[in-house]
Write an enzyme that holds these catalytic residues in place. Structure first.
Site, short mmCIF file in Angstrom:
data_model
loop_
_atom_site.label_atom_id
_atom_site.label_comp_id
_atom_site.label_asym_id
_atom_site.label_seq_id
_atom_site.Cartn_x
_atom_site.Cartn_y
_atom_site.Cartn_z
N GLY A 21 0.75 -1.26 0.00
CA GLY A 21 0.00 0.00 0.00
C GLY A 21 0.77 1.29 0.00
O GLY A 21 0.25 2.33 -0.43
N GLU A 58 3.57 -6.94 2.19
CA GLU A 58 3.73 -7.34 0.79
C GLU A 58 3.59 -6.13 -0.13
O GLU A 58 2.65 -6.02 -0.89
CB GLU A 58 2.75 -8.45 0.41
CG GLU A 58 1.33 -8.16 0.83
CD GLU A 58 0.37 -9.31 0.61
OE1 GLU A 58 0.80 -10.47 0.65
OE2 GLU A 58 -0.81 -9.01 0.43
N GLY A 69 4.23 -3.67 -3.29
CA GLY A 69 4.58 -3.82 -4.71
C GLY A 69 5.13 -2.50 -5.22
O GLY A 69 6.31 -2.33 -5.49
N ARG A 100 -2.52 3.62 -16.77
CA ARG A 100 -2.83 4.27 -15.50
C ARG A 100 -3.39 5.68 -15.64
O ARG A 100 -4.33 6.05 -14.91
CB ARG A 100 -1.61 4.26 -14.56
CG ARG A 100 -1.11 2.83 -14.25
CD ARG A 100 -0.15 2.78 -13.09
NE ARG A 100 -0.80 3.06 -11.84
CZ ARG A 100 -0.75 4.22 -11.22
NH1 ARG A 100 -0.04 5.21 -11.70
NH2 ARG A 100 -1.41 4.41 -10.10
N TYR A 156 -6.88 5.82 -13.85
CA TYR A 156 -6.94 6.43 -12.51
C TYR A 156 -6.63 7.93 -12.53
O TYR A 156 -6.46 8.53 -11.47
CB TYR A 156 -5.92 5.77 -11.56
CG TYR A 156 -5.80 4.28 -11.63
CD1 TYR A 156 -6.84 3.47 -11.15
CD2 TYR A 156 -4.67 3.67 -12.14
CE1 TYR A 156 -6.73 2.08 -11.21
CE2 TYR A 156 -4.55 2.29 -12.19
CZ TYR A 156 -5.59 1.50 -11.72
OH TYR A 156 -5.47 0.14 -11.77
N CYS A 159 -6.07 4.95 -30.97
CA CYS A 159 -7.21 5.56 -31.65
C CYS A 159 -8.29 5.95 -30.67
O CYS A 159 -9.41 5.44 -30.71
CB CYS A 159 -7.74 4.60 -32.70
SG CYS A 159 -6.62 4.49 -34.06
N GLU A 160 -7.96 6.73 -29.74
CA GLU A 160 -8.90 7.36 -28.82
C GLU A 160 -8.15 8.47 -28.10
O GLU A 160 -6.95 8.64 -28.32
CB GLU A 160 -9.50 6.36 -27.85
CG GLU A 160 -8.52 5.58 -27.04
CD GLU A 160 -9.27 4.57 -26.18
OE1 GLU A 160 -9.73 4.97 -25.11
OE2 GLU A 160 -9.40 3.41 -26.59
N TYR A 168 3.04 -1.48 -12.14
CA TYR A 168 1.75 -1.41 -12.80
C TYR A 168 1.82 -0.75 -14.17
O TYR A 168 0.89 -0.06 -14.59
CB TYR A 168 0.73 -0.69 -11.89
CG TYR A 168 0.59 -1.33 -10.53
CD1 TYR A 168 0.13 -2.64 -10.42
CD2 TYR A 168 0.96 -0.68 -9.36
CE1 TYR A 168 0.02 -3.25 -9.17
CE2 TYR A 168 0.87 -1.29 -8.12
CZ TYR A 168 0.39 -2.58 -8.04
OH TYR A 168 0.28 -3.20 -6.81
N1 LLP Z 1 -1.30 -7.20 -1.52
C1 LLP Z 1 -2.53 -7.26 -2.04
C2 LLP Z 1 -3.46 -8.27 -1.55
C3 LLP Z 1 -2.91 -6.38 -3.05
O1 LLP Z 1 -4.13 -6.44 -3.54
C4 LLP Z 1 -1.98 -5.43 -3.51
C5 LLP Z 1 -2.35 -4.51 -4.57
C6 LLP Z 1 -0.68 -5.41 -2.96
C7 LLP Z 1 -0.38 -6.30 -1.95
C8 LLP Z 1 0.38 -4.46 -3.39
O2 LLP Z 1 -0.01 -3.15 -3.18
P1 LLP Z 1 0.99 -1.92 -3.41
O3 LLP Z 1 2.07 -2.00 -2.39
O4 LLP Z 1 1.52 -2.05 -4.81
O5 LLP Z 1 0.15 -0.72 -3.25
N2 LLP Z 1 -3.32 -1.28 -10.69
C9 LLP Z 1 -3.36 -0.31 -9.62
C10 LLP Z 1 -2.90 -0.88 -8.33
C11 LLP Z 1 -3.76 -2.03 -7.86
C12 LLP Z 1 -3.24 -2.62 -6.57
C13 LLP Z 1 -3.99 -3.82 -6.25
N3 LLP Z 1 -3.51 -4.53 -5.12
C14 LLP Z 1 -2.49 0.89 -10.01
O6 LLP Z 1 -1.93 0.90 -11.09
O7 LLP Z 1 -2.40 1.86 -9.24
#
Ligand code: LLP
Length: 460
Positions: A257, A298, A300, A337, A341, A384-385, A413
């Site tokens: 997060g 966890e 990302g 993105r 978003y 094309c948009e 992402y």
């Molecule tokens: N754990 C779970 C269960 C998750 O659903 C996610 C992200 C993470 C960990 C990793 O979260 P992070 O540290 O990356 O915030 N596509 C979207 C982001 C979707 C995230 C979904 N879950 C974007 O491009 O912003």
């Protein structure tokens, strides 16, 4: 023409106009020289990620946790970037791998990560997906609904441990599409209304041992407020359930997060502060209950987003009314993105002679930004948009066709969400090795690969 103005108000005082100003942050950047060389070799768009920066961020998470709790685990959320070599880098740096599908598990296995160093998420896992994960021997499966407990009960006993994904009912204060911890989320069992306890008892009835809980409240959180609230609620629930039902829990995972710096003006909390906030809320609860579960995180985005850039080559430069469109050779297929978003990015115009860089150790780079007359442009994609990639981008001047734009903070992402929309091939990814060399880790997609699945039935 779009408003042209001096950049002095943005990055310096008027006396700096026409001079060079030094800026420093830890987002990975390519030197113009390297960028032009890589673009010649591998084409554009091109993703480039920095091995040193990824390892450094994993080390920082692990160090921050180690200072506060004896048993911890940092997992890399592979949905952020599941390029196989990136997963190997993350694992070699001490992270386990969080996967959310069989495909992500396959990527980790192909990276040489043992299944026992992976855990599986998913709000709608298929029986086949569960069977495969259990056969491989993933460390944990995060159970999302009651039916999943019944599905698992039909599968052979295995070494995998089971965890309940819960919704702690906190407001993560982020984009609605990436909020997951609120009470009415599609993910997991509600903590407050008894659904999580019901799941615990249902699992017991089906002879499935639940070893702990997990939550992920949302993504791109600029501070840890929602996470620390959630972590405390999770700790309290474990303590309560342990007393009430005599369960001994061994696992508490607070998800990912933490947000990152997309724009120069973004100031996300540091990894250390974030971990500290969370631990300072959950630790007293666990200590009071005499519990010492493995604490998992966890992340990302905060591990890899700032370690990546995308290079685009400028094509058409088109003044339209007040605007100047700068069309690049990529767009929503390689970075959805902005369209999904409203995400904003820092865009830099690369020109060999006006840029000076130096590396300040792993993941940190000082650079000298060109300060020119200034121009505000709209960077448009080639689809094309109306795939405006980056509106109102402030550049030192209007770019010329053939020049490169470097987009910062695209390590997460982007490649993992890329598509073939308009039948464009997905771009290559290059890894900047810790020794400064560049290695291709995903080559550009070929047309043969793109059409490999097509079938024209006989007689059509
Ligand atoms: N754990 C779970 C269960 C998750 O659903 C996610 C992200 C993470 C960990 C990793 O979260 P992070 O540290 O990356 O915030 N596509 C979207 C982001 C979707 C995230 C979904 N879950 C974007 O491009 O912003």
């Amino acid at each position: 023409m779009q408003r042209k103005r001096s950049l002095t108000g943005l990055i310096g005082t008027s006396s700096l106009a026409g001079t060079l100003r030094r800026v420093s942050d830890s987002r990975f950047r390519l030197t113009a020289e390297d960028a032009y060389a890589l673009s010649t070799e591998f084409g554009t768009p091109l993703y480039v990620i920095d091995e040193g920066g990824l390892c450094e961020r994993i080390r920082r998470y692990r160090g921050a946790l180690a200072a506060l709790w004896p048993r911890y685990e940092v997992s890399f959320a592979s949905k952020a970037n599941s390029t196989v070599a990136a997963l190997k880098v993350a694992h070699d740096a001490g992270a386990t791998i969080d996967v959310a599908s069989r495909g992500e598990l396959e990527a980790a296995l192909r990276a040489g990560v043992p299944a026992s160093h992976c855990h599986l998420h998913g709000n709608n896992k298929s029986l086949d997906e569960l069977r495969f994960a259990l056969e491989q021997g993933v460390s944990h499966v995060m159970i999302d609904h009651l039916g999943e407990i019944d599905m698992i009960a039909t599968l052979p006993q295995c070494a995998t441990k089971f965890v309940l994904r819960v919704a702690p009912g906190v407001d993560p204060k982020t984009h609605a599409k990436i909020s997951t911890g609120q009470a009415d989320t599609k993910f997991g069992f509600n903590l407050a209304n008894g659904a999580a306890e019901e799941a615990l008892l249902h699992a017991r009835k089906r002879e499935i041992e639940i070893v702990g809980i997990h939550c992920h409240v949302g993504s791109q959180l600029m501070d840890g407020e929602a996470q620390e609230n959630a972590a405390e609620l999770l700790g309290i629930w474990l303590a309560e359930m342990s007393t009430k039902h005599g369960v001994s829990f061994d696992y508490l995972n607070v998800g990912g997060g933490l947000g990152v710096k997309y724009l120069d003006s973004d100031e996300p909390e540091s990894i250390e502060d974030y971990v500290y906030r969370i631990m300072s809320r959950v630790r007293p609860v666990l200590e009071e209950a005499g519990m010492e579960p493995l604490i998992g995180m966890e992340p990302g985005r905060s591990l890899i987003a700032e370690c990546g850039v995308t290079l685009y080559r400028v094509g058409v430069v088109k003044p339209v009314g007040e605007k100047t469109y700068v069309a690049v050779d990529g767009g929503l297929a390689d970075n959805p993105r902005p369209v999904m978003y409203g995400a904003q990015y820092q865009v830099e115009l690369l020109r060999d002679s006006k840029w000076e860089y130096q590396t300040d150790g792993p993941g940190a780079m000082s650079f000298t930004r060109e300060v020119g007359e200034g121009a505000i442009v709209t960077v448009a994609g080639r689809h094309c948009e109306t795939d405006t990639l980056f509106p109102d981008v402030e550049l030192s001047r209007i770019p010329e066709p053939g020049e490169l734009l470097q987009i910062l903070t695209t390590g997460a992402y982007n490649s993992s969400m890329a598509s073939n929309y308009n039948r464009y091939q997905r771009p290559a990814t290059v890894l900047r090795r810790s020794n400064g060399e560049f290695a291709l880790i995903q080559r550009p997609e070929t047309y043969d690969e793109m059409f490999a699945r097509e079938i024209i039935p006989e007689g059509l």
